[in-house]
Design a protein around this motif. Structure first.
Motif, PDB file in Angstrom:
ATOM      1  N   ASP A 207       3.870  -1.436  -6.007  1.00 39.83           N
ATOM      2  CA  ASP A 207       4.151  -0.903  -4.680  1.00 39.83           C
ATOM      3  C   ASP A 207       3.677   0.530  -4.512  1.00 39.83           C
ATOM      4  OD1 ASP A 207       6.039   0.036  -6.464  1.00 39.83           O
ATOM      5  OD2 ASP A 207       7.762  -0.298  -5.167  1.00 39.83           O
ATOM      6  N   ALA A 208       3.456   0.882  -3.247  1.00 37.43           N
ATOM      7  CA  ALA A 208       2.955   2.207  -2.884  1.00 37.43           C
ATOM      8  C   ALA A 208       1.697   2.552  -3.689  1.00 37.43           C
ATOM      9  CB  ALA A 208       4.049   3.259  -3.092  1.00 37.43           C
ATOM     10  N   ILE A 209       0.779   1.591  -3.770  1.00 40.77           N
ATOM     11  CA  ILE A 209      -0.385   1.758  -4.643  1.00 40.77           C
ATOM     12  C   ILE A 209      -1.532   2.525  -3.989  1.00 40.77           C
ATOM     13  CG2 ILE A 209       0.122  -0.263  -6.048  1.00 40.77           C
ATOM     14  CD1 ILE A 209      -1.896  -1.844  -4.383  1.00 40.77           C
ATOM     15  N   MET A 210      -1.414   2.830  -2.705  1.00 40.47           N
ATOM     16  CA  MET A 210      -2.473   3.594  -2.049  1.00 40.47           C
ATOM     17  C   MET A 210      -2.340   5.086  -2.302  1.00 40.47           C
ATOM     18  SD  MET A 210      -4.351   1.303  -0.843  1.00 40.47           S
ATOM     19  CE  MET A 210      -5.493   2.247   0.160  1.00 40.47           C
ATOM     20  N   GLY A 211      -1.228   5.488  -2.879  1.00 42.41           N
ATOM     21  CA  GLY A 211      -1.034   6.902  -3.197  1.00 42.41           C
ATOM     22  C   GLY A 211      -1.545   7.232  -4.586  1.00 42.41           C
ATOM     23  N   GLU A 212      -1.136   8.369  -5.076  1.00 42.59           N
ATOM     24  CA  GLU A 212      -1.571   8.826  -6.399  1.00 42.59           C
ATOM     25  C   GLU A 212      -1.061   7.881  -7.480  1.00 42.59           C
ATOM     26  OE1 GLU A 212      -1.167  12.855  -9.173  1.00 42.59           O
ATOM     27  OE2 GLU A 212      -0.574  12.887  -7.066  1.00 42.59           O
TER      28      GLU A 212
ATOM     29  N   GLY B  34       0.812  -1.211   0.000  1.00 45.56           N
ATOM     30  CA  GLY B  34       0.000   0.000   0.000  1.00 45.56           C
ATOM     31  C   GLY B  34       0.844   1.257   0.000  1.00 45.56           C
ATOM     32  N   GLY B  35       1.911   1.271   0.813  1.00 47.56           N
ATOM     33  CA  GLY B  35       2.702   2.484   0.928  1.00 47.56           C
ATOM     34  C   GLY B  35       4.199   2.290   0.907  1.00 47.56           C
ATOM     35  N   THR B  36       4.669   1.057   1.027  1.00 49.06           N
ATOM     36  CA  THR B  36       6.099   0.797   1.105  1.00 49.06           C
ATOM     37  C   THR B  36       6.695   0.602  -0.285  1.00 49.06           C
ATOM     38  OG1 THR B  36       5.844  -0.290   3.250  1.00 49.06           O
ATOM     39  CG2 THR B  36       7.863  -0.758   2.028  1.00 49.06           C
TER      40      THR B  36
ATOM     41  N   GLU C 191      -3.718   2.815  -9.543  1.00 45.16           N
ATOM     42  CA  GLU C 191      -4.245   1.924 -10.578  1.00 45.16           C
ATOM     43  C   GLU C 191      -3.249   1.769 -11.723  1.00 45.16           C
ATOM     44  OE1 GLU C 191      -6.913   0.016 -10.517  1.00 45.16           O
ATOM     45  OE2 GLU C 191      -7.289   0.702  -8.476  1.00 45.16           O
ATOM     46  N   ALA C 192      -2.580   2.852 -12.075  1.00 39.12           N
ATOM     47  CA  ALA C 192      -1.580   2.782 -13.144  1.00 39.12           C
ATOM     48  C   ALA C 192      -0.399   1.917 -12.724  1.00 39.12           C
ATOM     49  CB  ALA C 192      -1.106   4.192 -13.511  1.00 39.12           C
ATOM     50  N   LYS C 193      -0.019   1.993 -11.455  1.00 43.59           N
ATOM     51  CA  LYS C 193       1.075   1.161 -10.957  1.00 43.59           C
ATOM     52  C   LYS C 193       0.702  -0.320 -11.007  1.00 43.59           C
ATOM     53  CE  LYS C 193       2.959   4.662  -7.825  1.00 43.59           C
ATOM     54  NZ  LYS C 193       3.205   5.031  -6.407  1.00 43.59           N
ATOM     55  N   ILE C 194      -0.537  -0.626 -10.658  1.00 40.77           N
ATOM     56  CA  ILE C 194      -0.996  -2.020 -10.705  1.00 40.77           C
ATOM     57  C   ILE C 194      -0.987  -2.520 -12.146  1.00 40.77           C
ATOM     58  CG2 ILE C 194      -2.970  -3.538 -10.347  1.00 40.77           C
ATOM     59  CD1 ILE C 194      -3.720  -1.744  -7.939  1.00 40.77           C
ATOM     60  N   ALA C 195      -1.502  -1.713 -13.062  1.00 39.22           N
ATOM     61  CA  ALA C 195      -1.541  -2.113 -14.470  1.00 39.22           C
ATOM     62  C   ALA C 195      -0.134  -2.332 -15.022  1.00 39.22           C
ATOM     63  CB  ALA C 195      -2.281  -1.057 -15.287  1.00 39.22           C
ATOM     64  N   ALA C 196       0.791  -1.443 -14.656  1.00 33.14           N
ATOM     65  CA  ALA C 196       2.173  -1.589 -15.122  1.00 33.14           C
ATOM     66  C   ALA C 196       2.810  -2.849 -14.569  1.00 33.14           C
ATOM     67  CB  ALA C 196       2.981  -0.354 -14.720  1.00 33.14           C
ATOM     68  N   ALA C 197       2.528  -3.157 -13.300  1.00 37.00           N
ATOM     69  CA  ALA C 197       3.077  -4.367 -12.693  1.00 37.00           C
ATOM     70  C   ALA C 197       2.482  -5.616 -13.335  1.00 37.00           C
ATOM     71  CB  ALA C 197       2.816  -4.365 -11.188  1.00 37.00           C
ATOM     72  N   GLN C 198       1.198  -5.582 -13.674  1.00 37.33           N
ATOM     73  CA  GLN C 198       0.573  -6.714 -14.350  1.00 37.33           C
ATOM     74  C   GLN C 198       1.221  -6.961 -15.707  1.00 37.33           C
ATOM     75  OE1 GLN C 198      -3.491  -5.380 -14.238  1.00 37.33           O
ATOM     76  NE2 GLN C 198      -3.933  -6.417 -12.303  1.00 37.33           N
ATOM     77  N   ASP C 199       1.476  -5.887 -16.456  1.00 39.22           N
ATOM     78  CA  ASP C 199       2.161  -6.016 -17.748  1.00 39.22           C
ATOM     79  C   ASP C 199       3.567  -6.574 -17.543  1.00 39.22           C
ATOM     80  OD1 ASP C 199      -0.048  -5.021 -19.080  1.00 39.22           O
ATOM     81  OD2 ASP C 199       0.750  -2.990 -19.251  1.00 39.22           O
ATOM     82  N   ALA C 200       4.247  -6.091 -16.495  1.00 35.29           N
ATOM     83  CA  ALA C 200       5.605  -6.574 -16.212  1.00 35.29           C
ATOM     84  C   ALA C 200       5.602  -8.050 -15.876  1.00 35.29           C
ATOM     85  CB  ALA C 200       6.224  -5.769 -15.087  1.00 35.29           C
ATOM     86  N   ALA C 201       4.586  -8.508 -15.127  1.00 38.28           N
ATOM     87  CA  ALA C 201       4.494  -9.918 -14.755  1.00 38.28           C
ATOM     88  C   ALA C 201       4.302 -10.783 -15.995  1.00 38.28           C
ATOM     89  CB  ALA C 201       3.341 -10.139 -13.788  1.00 38.28           C
TER      90      ALA C 201
END
Length: 198
Positions: free
Chosen positions: A175-180, A142-144, A183-193
């Protein structure tokens, strides 16, 4: 046929957990590419026991010498170790809780770290016995920020796997997905996976 061991540690469901989503993408891609069989273990749901003095002693007692009580105590560690030994690829999907690993993941580590089986002591220090395996870590927080000074989970887990002889470790993180921009960070990580597994 090769084998993938897929470990999840989130307390959240498949539909809610970001780390499970990343891990599943890795597993699906790796299985499609390699044709590997998949062993799945939900550490959070399995309610793994913490190591007590009696369980520790049972785990270190050779199986042929265990009492019936020791055999019962050592059974879960025997199973977890056998899964790890059989795997060619290990995928661990985990969130960071309070800057560290979930208790279920730490319990798993305590159970599979068995002197003489997964590592051994030598004149020059400990030596991992689970060599030749590849590991992937799918991490959500969420924040680390993963890899930062306050991330005590990914550094510990990478070190622990290396201690067992599993030195080839790749990390994909949302990571640190509770900040601004979460959703984009999650999508980028999914593409990376998906890319990592290809």
């Amino acid at each position: 046929m090769s084998t993938i061991l897929y470990l999840t540690a989130s307390i959240r469901s498949e539909s809610e957990s970001v780390s499970r989503g990343l891990g599943q993408r890795l597993v699906d891609g790796l299985a499609a590419r390699t044709g590997a069989a998949v062993i799945t273990r939900d550490l959070a749901a399995d309610d793994l026991p913490h190591v007590s003095a009696a369980r520790f002693a049972a785990n270190l007692t050779p199986s042929a010498e265990r009492t019936p009580e020791q055999a019962d105590l050592a059974a879960i560690a025997d199973t977890l170790i056998a899964e790890l030994q059989a795997a060619d690829i290990i995928v661990i999907a985990s969130p960071i809780y309070n800057f560290g690993a979930p208790a279920s993941l730490k319990a798993w580590a305590d159970l599979v770290a068995r002197a003489g089986t997964t590592f051994r002591y030598t004149a020059t220090g400990p030596e991992g016995l689970l060599t030749g395996k590849k590991a992937y870590l799918a991490i959500a927080s969420g924040g680390t920020p993963v890899g930062s000074d306050i991330d005590f989970m990914s550094r510990w887990l990478t070190f622990f796997l290396g201690f067992l002889g599993i030195a080839d470790v790749d990390i994909v993180a949302a990571d640190a997905i509770m900040g601004e921009g979460g959703e984009a960070k999650i999508a980028a990580a999914q593409d990376a996976a998906i890319g990592l597994a290809a």
